[in-house]
Design an enzyme around this catalytic site. Structure first.
Site, PDB file in Angstrom:
ATOM      1  N   ASP A  73       0.857  -1.189   0.000  1.00 46.82           N
ATOM      2  CA  ASP A  73       0.000   0.000   0.000  1.00 46.82           C
ATOM      3  C   ASP A  73       0.892   1.237   0.000  1.00 46.82           C
ATOM      4  O   ASP A  73       2.106   1.134   0.131  1.00 46.82           O
ATOM      5  CB  ASP A  73      -0.916   0.000   1.233  1.00 46.82           C
ATOM      6  CG  ASP A  73      -0.165  -0.424   2.470  1.00 46.82           C
ATOM      7  OD1 ASP A  73       1.017  -0.045   2.614  1.00 46.82           O
ATOM      8  OD2 ASP A  73      -0.750  -1.146   3.297  1.00 46.82           O
ATOM      9  N   ASP A  75       1.576   5.048   1.619  1.00 50.40           N
ATOM     10  CA  ASP A  75       1.294   6.009   2.682  1.00 50.40           C
ATOM     11  C   ASP A  75       1.883   7.353   2.276  1.00 50.40           C
ATOM     12  O   ASP A  75       2.888   7.410   1.570  1.00 50.40           O
ATOM     13  CB  ASP A  75       1.942   5.566   4.000  1.00 50.40           C
ATOM     14  CG  ASP A  75       1.438   4.213   4.453  1.00 50.40           C
ATOM     15  OD1 ASP A  75       0.277   3.884   4.143  1.00 50.40           O
ATOM     16  OD2 ASP A  75       2.207   3.473   5.100  1.00 50.40           O
ATOM     17  N   ASP A 149      11.628   4.022  12.166  1.00 49.55           N
ATOM     18  CA  ASP A 149      12.429   2.982  12.813  1.00 49.55           C
ATOM     19  C   ASP A 149      13.766   2.665  12.137  1.00 49.55           C
ATOM     20  O   ASP A 149      14.804   2.634  12.781  1.00 49.55           O
ATOM     21  CB  ASP A 149      11.598   1.707  13.029  1.00 49.55           C
ATOM     22  CG  ASP A 149      10.703   1.358  11.847  1.00 49.55           C
ATOM     23  OD1 ASP A 149      10.866   1.963  10.770  1.00 49.55           O
ATOM     24  OD2 ASP A 149       9.848   0.464  12.007  1.00 49.55           O
TER      25      ASP A 149
HETATM   26  P1  ATP Z   1       4.984  -3.255   5.434  1.00 51.70           P
HETATM   27  O1  ATP Z   1       5.650  -3.592   4.161  1.00 51.70           O
HETATM   28  O2  ATP Z   1       4.760  -4.411   6.288  1.00 51.70           O
HETATM   29  O3  ATP Z   1       3.771  -2.377   5.299  1.00 51.70           O
HETATM   30  P2  ATP Z   1       6.065  -0.866   6.508  1.00 51.70           P
HETATM   31  O4  ATP Z   1       7.469  -0.472   6.858  1.00 51.70           O
HETATM   32  O5  ATP Z   1       5.400  -0.084   5.427  1.00 51.70           O
HETATM   33  O6  ATP Z   1       6.083  -2.392   6.213  1.00 51.70           O
HETATM   34  P3  ATP Z   1       3.968   0.084   8.160  1.00 51.70           P
HETATM   35  O7  ATP Z   1       3.456  -0.480   9.434  1.00 51.70           O
HETATM   36  O8  ATP Z   1       3.079   0.200   6.991  1.00 51.70           O
HETATM   37  O9  ATP Z   1       5.219  -0.807   7.803  1.00 51.70           O
HETATM   38  O10 ATP Z   1       4.619   1.484   8.524  1.00 51.70           O
HETATM   39  C1  ATP Z   1       4.841   2.522   7.598  1.00 51.70           C
HETATM   40  C2  ATP Z   1       6.063   3.337   8.014  1.00 51.70           C
HETATM   41  O11 ATP Z   1       5.873   3.921   9.300  1.00 51.70           O
HETATM   42  C3  ATP Z   1       7.346   2.529   8.147  1.00 51.70           C
HETATM   43  O12 ATP Z   1       8.005   2.378   6.917  1.00 51.70           O
HETATM   44  C4  ATP Z   1       8.143   3.356   9.116  1.00 51.70           C
HETATM   45  O13 ATP Z   1       8.740   4.457   8.483  1.00 51.70           O
HETATM   46  C5  ATP Z   1       7.076   3.884  10.052  1.00 51.70           C
HETATM   47  N1  ATP Z   1       6.879   2.988  11.194  1.00 51.70           N
HETATM   48  C6  ATP Z   1       6.020   1.961  11.289  1.00 51.70           C
HETATM   49  N2  ATP Z   1       6.087   1.363  12.493  1.00 51.70           N
HETATM   50  C7  ATP Z   1       7.002   2.050  13.193  1.00 51.70           C
HETATM   51  C8  ATP Z   1       7.521   1.939  14.495  1.00 51.70           C
HETATM   52  N3  ATP Z   1       7.099   0.979  15.330  1.00 51.70           N
HETATM   53  N4  ATP Z   1       8.466   2.830  14.885  1.00 51.70           N
HETATM   54  C9  ATP Z   1       8.875   3.814  14.051  1.00 51.70           C
HETATM   55  N5  ATP Z   1       8.443   3.949  12.810  1.00 51.70           N
HETATM   56  C10 ATP Z   1       7.512   3.097  12.368  1.00 51.70           C
HETATM   57 MG    MG Z   2       3.286  -0.193   4.828  1.00 50.83          MG
END
Ligand code: ATP
Ligand code: MG
Length: 450
Positions: A73, A75, A149
């Site tokens: 997705d 963001d 993160d």
């Molecule tokens: P996925 O591919 O599983 O969606 P993702 O990295 O996009 O992985 P999301 O949960 O969609 O995970 O989070 C979007 C963004 O928000 C991450 O890329 C990161 O920059 C930030 N983020 C998410 N969770 C955390 C956290 N626990 N601490 C700090 N930053 C976070």
């Molecule tokens: Mg994501």
């Protein structure tokens, strides 16, 4: 209180600060053309930019596009506050408490739009272990990058200019296949222990090496996961299991010593020797389906993960001379009830799980009308796939799913000829109820649907 208020007013000003000094990475180096971003995310960015805000595609999508993985997705992060975003898009709504964000609907897509967040300071509310509880203070884009993160997750892509803003050398880390935590890893894990799970999951998915500094504290700090609310852990586990990289993620979790007490479920998966083969096979299948773009059913997945618990419970009940079918139903109820305390298994998923389990003994009946009724069941396919997994893991004889395979694919006459007298029922050497003249009637078919 007053400080917070002042900061809100103040950060509003900083939130429209011009772009910060992060490295500006050109298209030639990151390779993301704007057409690779979903139309909705592009639209959201351009509407926000035209209204005078800054807006970027952020996080996982940018990372995945650079790594040539299809993003799940998109963001968007912006200098606009949730209210400002809300006013710009008719089909949008503000959600969340811990993180207030806006969901903007555009065509079939929903884009998560979040306002740049400030770094934590002494005012940040934490629990007694240092876990951050609220995170709704707006900040500037550099702060927002720094509070993410991992360096590979702190990338901001502007579809208008096709450039990536990179404040923490994320693009270089990604190219060098390294997963690095932004800031001091131990501090960041204390703020949010789920980051340890994310580190392992994302490194597995992207085939990155966890930087030694990020890796080292995990073993000592794994215990902090116990303070994370169960629903959040469950979400994270569901992400992991349905990522298409479940097998490699779980193996890495085990290598890092992160699998203990995480979820009752995970202990079962990784420590029950009998069920282990079955569960790994199920996860391999799930990964293959996800990667082929096929849908997966959480019900089927959880039915697999919990099957061996049901099986041992069921066997114990039968040993105390309880009848097979009621024993199975009681075993199912007990296993589901014990998981429900920890896992947010919804009613619907629980219904799917029990359907699949309840069909299993019915596959043993290969005489009379029963097999004909079974293949008409809407859940026959799921039940059959489950049965085959049981055979592949060595729990039952392969002859049974093979028989069903043939039975399902042939015509009625051939099916009649295939029927097997009940006493030969596979794996069902137990003496069961005496054959009845009258079949229990159509109502017996509804058992699986309950
Ligand atoms: P996925 O591919 O599983 O969606 P993702 O990295 O996009 O992985 P999301 O949960 O969609 O995970 O989070 C979007 C963004 O928000 C991450 O890329 C990161 O920059 C930030 N983020 C998410 N969770 C955390 C956290 N626990 N601490 C700090 N930053 C976070
Ligand atoms: Mg994501």
């Amino acid at each position: 209180m007053i400080r917070k208020l002042l900061r809100k007013v103040f950060t509003k000003k900083t939130s429209v600060r011009p772009k910060a000094e992060g490295a500006v990475i050109p298209l030639a180096s990151h390779g993301i053309r704007r057409e690779m971003v979903s139309p909705a995310a592009r639209k959201v960015c351009s509407v926000l930019q035209e209204a005078g805000f800054t807006a970027y595609v952020v996080g996982g999508a940018v990372r995945d596009l650079i790594a040539r993985i299809d993003p799940k997705d998109f963001d968007v992060a912006t200098s606009a506050t949730p209210e400002e975003v809300r006013h710009l898009f008719r089909r949008s709504r503000i959600i969340g408490r811990r993180f207030r964000i806006v969901h903007v609907m555009s065509g079939p897509e929903t884009i998560e739009v979040s306002t740049y967040r400030a770094l934590h300071d002494d005012d940040t509310e934490t629990d007694e272990h240092g876990r951050v509880l609220h995170d709704n203070v707006w900040g500037c884009i550099e702060d927002d990058a720094t509070r993410r993160d991992f360096t590979v997750n702190a990338l901001f892509y502007d579809p208008t200019t096709e450039t990536v803003l990179d404040f923490h050398h994320g693009v270089a880390d990604l190219k060098q296949k390294t997963m690095r935590v932004i800031g001091d890893p131990a501090t960041r894990y204390r703020e949010d222990p789920v980051r340890m799970l994310r580190a392992v999951r994302l490194a597995a998915k992207l085939d990155l090496i966890l930087d030694p500094a990020a890796r080292k504290p995990i073993r000592e700090m794994a215990g902090l996961l116990a303070n994370v609310p169960a629903a959040r852990l469950f979400d994270e586990m569901l992400k992991l299991l349905s990522s298409g990289y479940a097998v490699v993620s779980l193996k890495r979790l085990r290598d890092e010593g992160l699998h203990h007490g995480l979820l009752p479920l995970l202990d079962v998966i990784l420590e029950q020797p009998m069920g282990e083969k079955f569960v790994w096979l199920a996860l391999e299948n799930t990964d293959a389906r996800v990667r082929a773009g096929k849908p997966i059913s959480p019900g089927f997945l959880f039915a697999c993960l919990l099957w061996h618990e049901v099986l041992s419970n069921w066997t114990a009940r039968k040993a105390t001379k309880q009848h097979s079918q009621p024993a199975l139903f009681e075993a199912m109820d007990e296993v589901l009830a014990s998981q429900a305390q920890k896992l947010a298994i919804t009613r619907r998923i629980a219904g799917d799980i029990t359907e699949i389990w309840a069909l299993q003994p019915r596959f043993e009946k290969r005489a009379g009308k029963a097999p004909f009724r079974l293949i008409e069941q809407p859940r026959f396919r799921a039940g059959y796939d489950f049965l085959r997994l049981r055979a592949e893991s060595g729990e039952i004889n392969m002859e049974l799913p093979d028989w069903w395979d043939e039975f399902a694919s042939t015509n009625t006459d051939a099916r009649e000829a295939m029927l097997v007298p009940e006493k030969k029922g596979d794996g069902a050497a137990r003496k069961r109820r005496r054959p009845r003249k009258k079949p229990a009637g159509a109502s017996s078919d509804s058992t699986a649907g309950e």
